[in-house]
Design an enzyme around this catalytic site. Structure first.
Site, PDB file in Angstrom:
ATOM      1  N   GLY A 157       0.814  -1.202   0.000  1.00 57.19           N
ATOM      2  CA  GLY A 157       0.000   0.000   0.000  1.00 57.19           C
ATOM      3  C   GLY A 157       0.850   1.254   0.000  1.00 57.19           C
ATOM      4  N   GLY A 217      -0.202   5.391  -0.290  1.00 57.93           N
ATOM      5  CA  GLY A 217      -1.094   6.507  -0.580  1.00 57.93           C
ATOM      6  C   GLY A 217      -2.565   6.174  -0.555  1.00 57.93           C
ATOM      7  N   SER A 247      -6.784   6.393   4.593  1.00 61.20           N
ATOM      8  CA  SER A 247      -7.791   7.451   4.682  1.00 61.20           C
ATOM      9  C   SER A 247      -7.193   8.793   5.079  1.00 61.20           C
ATOM     10  CB  SER A 247      -8.869   7.053   5.701  1.00 61.20           C
ATOM     11  OG  SER A 247      -8.299   6.834   6.981  1.00 61.20           O
ATOM     12  N   CYS A 256      -3.977   9.638   4.299  1.00 63.92           N
ATOM     13  CA  CYS A 256      -2.738   9.738   3.525  1.00 63.92           C
ATOM     14  C   CYS A 256      -2.980  10.528   2.238  1.00 63.92           C
ATOM     15  CB  CYS A 256      -2.217   8.342   3.190  1.00 63.92           C
ATOM     16  SG  CYS A 256      -0.616   8.331   2.367  1.00 63.92           S
ATOM     17  N   ASP A 272      -2.506  -3.121   3.226  1.00 59.65           N
ATOM     18  CA  ASP A 272      -2.429  -2.030   4.191  1.00 59.65           C
ATOM     19  C   ASP A 272      -2.971  -0.738   3.580  1.00 59.65           C
ATOM     20  OD1 ASP A 272      -1.762  -0.246   6.195  1.00 59.65           O
ATOM     21  OD2 ASP A 272       0.357  -0.162   5.659  1.00 59.65           O
ATOM     22  N   GLY A 306      -6.793   1.794   2.683  1.00 55.75           N
ATOM     23  CA  GLY A 306      -7.968   1.812   1.829  1.00 55.75           C
ATOM     24  C   GLY A 306      -9.143   1.011   2.351  1.00 55.75           C
ATOM     25  N   GLY A 363      -6.339   1.224   9.845  1.00 59.60           N
ATOM     26  CA  GLY A 363      -5.978   2.378  10.662  1.00 59.60           C
ATOM     27  C   GLY A 363      -7.207   3.154  11.064  1.00 59.60           C
ATOM     28  N   ARG A 373       9.619   7.802   8.602  1.00 56.23           N
ATOM     29  CA  ARG A 373       8.821   6.987   7.690  1.00 56.23           C
ATOM     30  C   ARG A 373       8.793   7.585   6.287  1.00 56.23           C
ATOM     31  NH1 ARG A 373       3.739   5.307   5.734  1.00 56.23           N
ATOM     32  NH2 ARG A 373       3.448   3.090   6.129  1.00 56.23           N
TER      33      ARG A 373
END
Length: 551
Positions: A347, A349, A352, A354, A387, A389, A410, A465
């Site tokens: 994943g 970008g 929610s 990002c 990871d 979406g 997340g 990160r």
């Protein structure tokens, strides 16, 4: 002659097959198998052909239904998260500082999933969270907190506040493998008036013990018959060697799917680190705390920094499983697989909170990413995590159908009571909780994140990160906001799992393994969704409605 109400004469030919001879209804299945050359829908390779359909995300397609021949409760959700570790459920919580700390990690593990503890804090604070997870549930507790006869009641209360439990053995010299003389429980110290009194003045001496060599099953039987909260295991000289807790028996009853190590019965714990030189020191502290899985946290995992870190971990900590990422292409994945990862996060970008795709113009739609990377990684036995979406149960199902072994969430979990965010009431009068992307300015400027690390604020996880430690001007790749309150994960996660089981039932798949095989051999079919189809598939045509997801 037009049809009229009432019976149709047997001699009248139905208008449904005008110009054709009607077939025997009992031959319908045979006719389908032999006469219909094309199945309904698309196979996964046709669906995810970017040259034909462009890059797809979860909302762009549906899975077609199959045959239901079993109850939803029979659907098995066990799945690997790394090469060596499997979970009973495919759900993970993201290593974000408004999503996963020790409370979320504990409850996700109890519910059969896994919580990845964030690293936007000092190494010591993160290690303390790991210890809380590892001590929460045990079989035989091989390193119990032991008190000495000189320990005071006040000190025992402080230990209870620190560890979250209040049952401690008391030995002659205050260490493991010394003579057991008593037990302290919460009831013994809770209302004791003088905190300076030694624990020997209030401890229980009427003890039930079991001899060393007792199996876990035998010890559980002894403990269940006794009225004690703890069962000390002692050797022939009455020296304590381990401990068993009644609360762990209750946890086994209430959480049968819990993610536990087979030998110690401790909860499985995962935590994130970066790829900077000082993260090697953090890793040592986390390993000493009992960490099981290390997640290398980077927005773009295909870097020399991560490859070198993977090789370092696999050489120095062979017992640790390493999850690398994030990646969205097979070229990225190949480098990390060659370096030795035990799992991959997919994943870039799509989260929610990002905005990497918008700001950097780099990334990939999530459905295309998950299918291509997981198909490649499967050839090498490397499980993948979808990871980002994830907005609902349907997205979880689609991520798993496209080849991911597990799904990481997340924002979907940020509104639960176990997440570390703060509650407040929105302008509309709704209860919400703070949530922010790790690429947001707030996360990258969080001063407490760098405490105890080199360079304080310059060493926080948000900057690391996104490779922004040396930047004078920070460029945000995430936003800060809020999410609606979702209650406790102990109710929300079971709803997600029940929805997942019913979805697989609709597809005719009894397990995630069967789903992956069905997609691979073309038995599971898909259909593209137009914009109109997406509108049709959501609530429409109502003046008002209440969207209550579970009760």
């Amino acid at each position: 002659m037009p049809l009229t109400n009432g019976d149709i004469p047997a001699t009248t030919k139905t208008q449904l097959a005008a110009g054709q001879d009607l077939l025997d209804p009992t031959t319908a299945v045979h006719f389908l198998e032999n006469e219909y050359k094309h199945q309904d829908g698309l196979d996964v390779h046709t669906l995810l052909d970017s040259r034909t359909h462009g890059g797809l995300t979860y909302n762009d397609f549906l899975v077609l239904p199959g045959y239901i021949g079993f109850p939803a409760s029979d659907v098995a959700l066990d799945t690997p998260v790394t090469k060596r570790i499997s979970l009973k459920t495919p759900l993970l919580s993201s290593p974000m500082d408004t999503v996963t700390e020790h409370s979320m990690a504990i409850h996700m593990a109890l519910l059969g999933g896994l919580g990845v503890i964030h690293h936007n804090c000092s190494a010591e604070d993160q290690a303390e969270m790991v210890r809380k997870v590892k001590r929460f549930e045990n079989g035989f507790i091989l390193d119990p907190v032991v008190l000495s006869p000189t320990t005071t009641v006040g000190e025992a209360k402080q230990l209870k506040e620190k560890w979250g439990f209040g049952g401690f053995p008391v030995t002659e010299n205050g260490t493991l493998r010394s003579k057991l003389i008593g037990m302290i429980t919460t009831r013994d110290i809770q209302f004791h008036p003088d905190p300076s009194d030694p624990v020997t003045s209030v401890m229980s001496t009427d003890l039930v013990t079991a001899p060393s060599g007792t199996t876990l099953t035998e010890a559980n039987a002894v403990l269940s018959k006794s009225k004690k909260g703890k069962l000390p295991i002692v050797d022939s000289n009455h020296n304590i060697v381990s401990l068993l807790s009644r609360s762990d028996l209750m946890k086994n009853l209430h959480y049968p799917l819990a993610s536990k190590l087979p030998h110690s019965k401790q909860l499985i714990c995962a935590a994130a680190i970066g790829t900077r030189p000082e993260d090697k020191q953090r890793l040592q502290i986390l390993a000493d705390a009992g960490l099981d899985i290390i997640v290398l946290d980077s927005s773009q995992g295909n870097s020399i920094f991560q490859i070198e870190m993977i090789k370092f971990i696999k050489e120095k900590y062979p017992g640790l499983d390493v999850i690398g990422g994030n990646v969205v292409t097979v070229a990225q994945a190949a480098n990390l697989i060659a370096a030795g990862v035990d799992g991959l996060r997919i994943g870039m970008g799509s989260g929610s909170a990002c905005i990497t795709q918008e700001v950097m113009a780099v990334g990939r739609p999530q459905a295309a990413s998950v299918f291509n990377v997981s198909s490649f990684a499967a050839r090498f036995g490397v499980p993948c995590i979808a990871d980002g979406g994830i907005q609902n149960v349907g997205h979880i199902v689609k991520g798993l159908a496209l080849g991911a072994s597990t799904v990481m969430m997340g924002g979907l979990l940020a509104g639960t009571s176990e997440s570390p965010g703060n509650y407040f009431v929105s302008h509309e009068g709704k209860l919400v909780k703070t949530y922010r992307g790790m690429g947001s300015i707030d996360a990258m400027e969080d001063k407490k994140a760098g405490s105890g690390a080199k360079g304080t604020i310059k060493s926080d996880a948000g900057k690391a990160r996104y490779f922004s430690e040396g930047d004078r001007l920070l460029v945000a790749q995430g936003v800060s906001g809020s999410v609606l309150d979702r209650g406790s994960v102990t109710k929300f996660v079971p709803y997600l799992l029940a929805g997942l089981q019913h979805s697989l039932q609709d597809m005719g798949m009894k397990s995630l393994k069967a789903l992956r095989e069905g997609v691979k051999n073309g038995h599971v079919r898909f259909e593209l969704r137009t914009v109109s189809a997406q509108a049709e598939g959501n609530v429409h045509g109502l003046h008002s409605f209440d969207k209550k997801l579970y009760s």
